[in-house]
Design a protein around this motif. Structure first.
Motif, PDB file in Angstrom:
ATOM      1  N   PHE A 197      46.816  38.360  37.012  1.00  0.00           N
ATOM      2  CA  PHE A 197      47.139  38.846  35.894  1.00  0.00           C
ATOM      3  C   PHE A 197      48.644  38.792  35.558  1.00  0.00           C
ATOM      4  N   PRO A 198      49.258  37.415  35.633  1.00  0.00           N
ATOM      5  CA  PRO A 198      50.537  37.271  35.278  1.00  0.00           C
ATOM      6  C   PRO A 198      50.984  37.583  33.808  1.00  0.00           C
ATOM      7  N   SER A 199      51.960  37.242  33.594  1.00  0.00           N
ATOM      8  CA  SER A 199      52.718  37.455  32.145  1.00  0.00           C
ATOM      9  C   SER A 199      51.964  36.587  31.363  1.00  0.00           C
ATOM     10  N   TYR A 200      52.136  35.191  31.778  1.00  0.00           N
ATOM     11  CA  TYR A 200      51.229  34.157  31.026  1.00  0.00           C
ATOM     12  C   TYR A 200      50.359  33.471  31.726  1.00  0.00           C
ATOM     13  N   PRO A 201      49.159  34.131  31.725  1.00  0.00           N
ATOM     14  CA  PRO A 201      47.902  33.551  32.632  1.00  0.00           C
ATOM     15  C   PRO A 201      47.704  32.071  32.101  1.00  0.00           C
ATOM     16  N   LYS A 202      47.470  31.392  33.334  1.00  0.00           N
ATOM     17  CA  LYS A 202      47.320  29.940  33.097  1.00  0.00           C
ATOM     18  C   LYS A 202      45.537  29.861  33.304  1.00  0.00           C
ATOM     19  N   TRP A 203      45.062  28.541  33.194  1.00  0.00           N
ATOM     20  CA  TRP A 203      43.482  28.372  33.473  1.00  0.00           C
ATOM     21  C   TRP A 203      43.044  28.806  34.861  1.00  0.00           C
ATOM     22  N   PRO A 204      43.945  28.267  36.006  1.00  0.00           N
ATOM     23  CA  PRO A 204      43.557  28.730  37.276  1.00  0.00           C
ATOM     24  C   PRO A 204      43.443  30.255  37.435  1.00  0.00           C
ATOM     25  N   ASN A 205      44.463  30.947  36.904  1.00  0.00           N
ATOM     26  CA  ASN A 205      44.069  32.582  36.779  1.00  0.00           C
ATOM     27  C   ASN A 205      42.966  33.029  36.230  1.00  0.00           C
ATOM     28  N   VAL A 206      42.663  32.359  35.045  1.00  0.00           N
ATOM     29  CA  VAL A 206      41.437  32.770  34.348  1.00  0.00           C
ATOM     30  C   VAL A 206      40.246  32.457  35.245  1.00  0.00           C
ATOM     31  N   GLU A 207      40.275  31.594  35.964  1.00  0.00           N
ATOM     32  CA  GLU A 207      39.123  30.896  36.618  1.00  0.00           C
ATOM     33  C   GLU A 207      38.884  31.566  37.923  1.00  0.00           C
ATOM     34  N   GLN A 208      40.106  32.157  38.511  1.00  0.00           N
ATOM     35  CA  GLN A 208      39.930  33.253  39.691  1.00  0.00           C
ATOM     36  C   GLN A 208      39.530  34.489  39.354  1.00  0.00           C
ATOM     37  N   ILE A 228      43.713  36.126  24.139  1.00  0.00           N
ATOM     38  CA  ILE A 228      42.231  36.243  24.754  1.00  0.00           C
ATOM     39  C   ILE A 228      42.226  36.522  26.117  1.00  0.00           C
ATOM     40  N   ALA A 229      42.949  35.762  27.064  1.00  0.00           N
ATOM     41  CA  ALA A 229      43.073  36.004  28.354  1.00  0.00           C
ATOM     42  C   ALA A 229      43.548  37.481  28.673  1.00  0.00           C
ATOM     43  N   ASN A 230      44.553  37.989  28.088  1.00  0.00           N
ATOM     44  CA  ASN A 230      45.130  39.126  28.471  1.00  0.00           C
ATOM     45  C   ASN A 230      43.896  40.248  28.041  1.00  0.00           C
ATOM     46  N   ARG A 231      43.327  40.228  26.896  1.00  0.00           N
ATOM     47  CA  ARG A 231      42.679  41.066  26.382  1.00  0.00           C
ATOM     48  C   ARG A 231      41.345  41.302  27.260  1.00  0.00           C
ATOM     49  N   TRP A 232      40.803  39.910  27.728  1.00  0.00           N
ATOM     50  CA  TRP A 232      39.633  39.930  28.731  1.00  0.00           C
ATOM     51  C   TRP A 232      40.195  40.530  30.120  1.00  0.00           C
ATOM     52  N   LEU A 233      40.929  40.097  30.459  1.00  0.00           N
ATOM     53  CA  LEU A 233      41.531  40.480  31.724  1.00  0.00           C
ATOM     54  C   LEU A 233      41.747  42.124  31.862  1.00  0.00           C
ATOM     55  N   THR A 234      42.265  42.674  30.789  1.00  0.00           N
ATOM     56  CA  THR A 234      42.686  44.018  30.503  1.00  0.00           C
ATOM     57  C   THR A 234      41.166  44.887  30.481  1.00  0.00           C
ATOM     58  N   SER A 235      40.199  44.267  29.794  1.00  0.00           N
ATOM     59  CA  SER A 235      38.795  44.733  29.871  1.00  0.00           C
ATOM     60  C   SER A 235      38.282  45.186  31.009  1.00  0.00           C
ATOM     61  N   CYS A 236      38.495  43.847  32.055  1.00  0.00           N
ATOM     62  CA  CYS A 236      37.728  43.645  33.193  1.00  0.00           C
ATOM     63  C   CYS A 236      38.731  44.871  34.228  1.00  0.00           C
ATOM     64  N   LEU A 237      39.714  44.734  33.884  1.00  0.00           N
ATOM     65  CA  LEU A 237      40.590  45.752  34.865  1.00  0.00           C
ATOM     66  C   LEU A 237      40.320  47.312  34.685  1.00  0.00           C
ATOM     67  N   SER A 238      40.090  47.645  33.342  1.00  0.00           N
ATOM     68  CA  SER A 238      39.710  48.957  32.941  1.00  0.00           C
ATOM     69  C   SER A 238      38.323  49.210  33.379  1.00  0.00           C
ATOM     70  N   LEU A 239      37.614  48.163  33.452  1.00  0.00           N
ATOM     71  CA  LEU A 239      36.225  48.514  34.026  1.00  0.00           C
ATOM     72  C   LEU A 239      36.059  48.640  35.317  1.00  0.00           C
ATOM     73  N   PHE A 240      36.777  47.690  36.111  1.00  0.00           N
ATOM     74  CA  PHE A 240      36.963  47.749  37.625  1.00  0.00           C
ATOM     75  C   PHE A 240      37.599  49.014  38.125  1.00  0.00           C
ATOM     76  N   GLY A 241      38.506  49.551  37.395  1.00  0.00           N
ATOM     77  CA  GLY A 241      39.247  50.700  37.744  1.00  0.00           C
ATOM     78  C   GLY A 241      38.622  51.858  37.729  1.00  0.00           C
ATOM     79  N   ARG A 242      37.446  51.918  36.722  1.00  0.00           N
ATOM     80  CA  ARG A 242      36.640  52.973  36.381  1.00  0.00           C
ATOM     81  C   ARG A 242      35.478  53.141  37.455  1.00  0.00           C
TER      82      ARG A 242
END
Length: 188
Positions: free
Chosen positions: A40-51, A10-24
């Motif tokens: 966006f590390p290989s295995y996102p942890k809660w602090p990464n998602v919060e940030q 879920i985190a990777n899906r969300w972060l990828t969508s955000c990156l795609s949006l930000f890139g455009r």
């Protein structure tokens, strides 16, 4: 309450969508994109998602404060410039009549956008002369500019209707120059 566990899928899906949006929206060289990508590390942890969520909130804040408006204007100016370059290319290849139509289309689209910026409500199919008149009425520009736009519109209309004898190659050279100046003045 936060934990170190985050659903990686879920985190990777969300972060990828955000990156795609930000890139455009912002571009891959933007601070928003780069900062989000850092989370966006290989295995996102809660602090990464919060940030990453904080970066998303900053982007929303910038959008709501219309900080992106200048980015939008830059993109529009680049598109206008590319079409004017095409008009110049057509003209230099001996096709000054189609060059006048292309350049005139840039002017017409620019007037449409200026109407939006100055809260001029457009009818379904606004005419170039009507937009020009309304923009002068609301003070977007003065009467001298209005007259110049009228002259440019006349060349465009003659070109669009096949009235080739009503303008010359030199008129189109000046037209492209004047439209470029107009666009730089109101969209730079």
């Amino acid at each position: 309450m936060t934990s170190d566990f985050v659903d990686v899928q879920i985190a990777n899906r969300w972060l990828t969508s955000c990156l795609s949006l930000f890139g455009r929206v912002f571009g891959e060289d933007s601070a928003h994109y780069k900062r989000l990508n850092e989370q966006f590390p290989s295995y996102p942890k809660w602090p990464n998602v919060e940030q990453a969520y904080g970066v998303l909130l900053a982007a929303i804040d910038d959008f709501e404060k219309e900080a992106l408006f200048s980015i939008k204007q830059l993109i529009e100016a680049e598109v206008f410039d590319e079409f004017l370059d095409q008009a110049e290319q057509l003209h230099s290849s001996g096709y000054f009549q189609p060059a006048a139509v292309v350049a005139g289309s840039v002017l017409e689209d620019g007037l449409r956008k200026l109407c939006g910026q100055h809260n001029v409500t457009l009818p379904d199919r606004p005419k170039l002369d009507w937009m020009n008149s309304e923009l002068a009425k609301v003070g977007a520009y003065n009467k001298l500019i209005q007259k110049k736009v009228t002259a440019l519109a006349d060349i465009r209309n003659n070109a669009a209707h096949g009235n080739w004898g009503e303008f010359t190659s030199e008129d189109v050279t000046a037209m492209i120059r004047d439209i470029r100046d107009f666009m730089c003045r109101y969209f730079a």
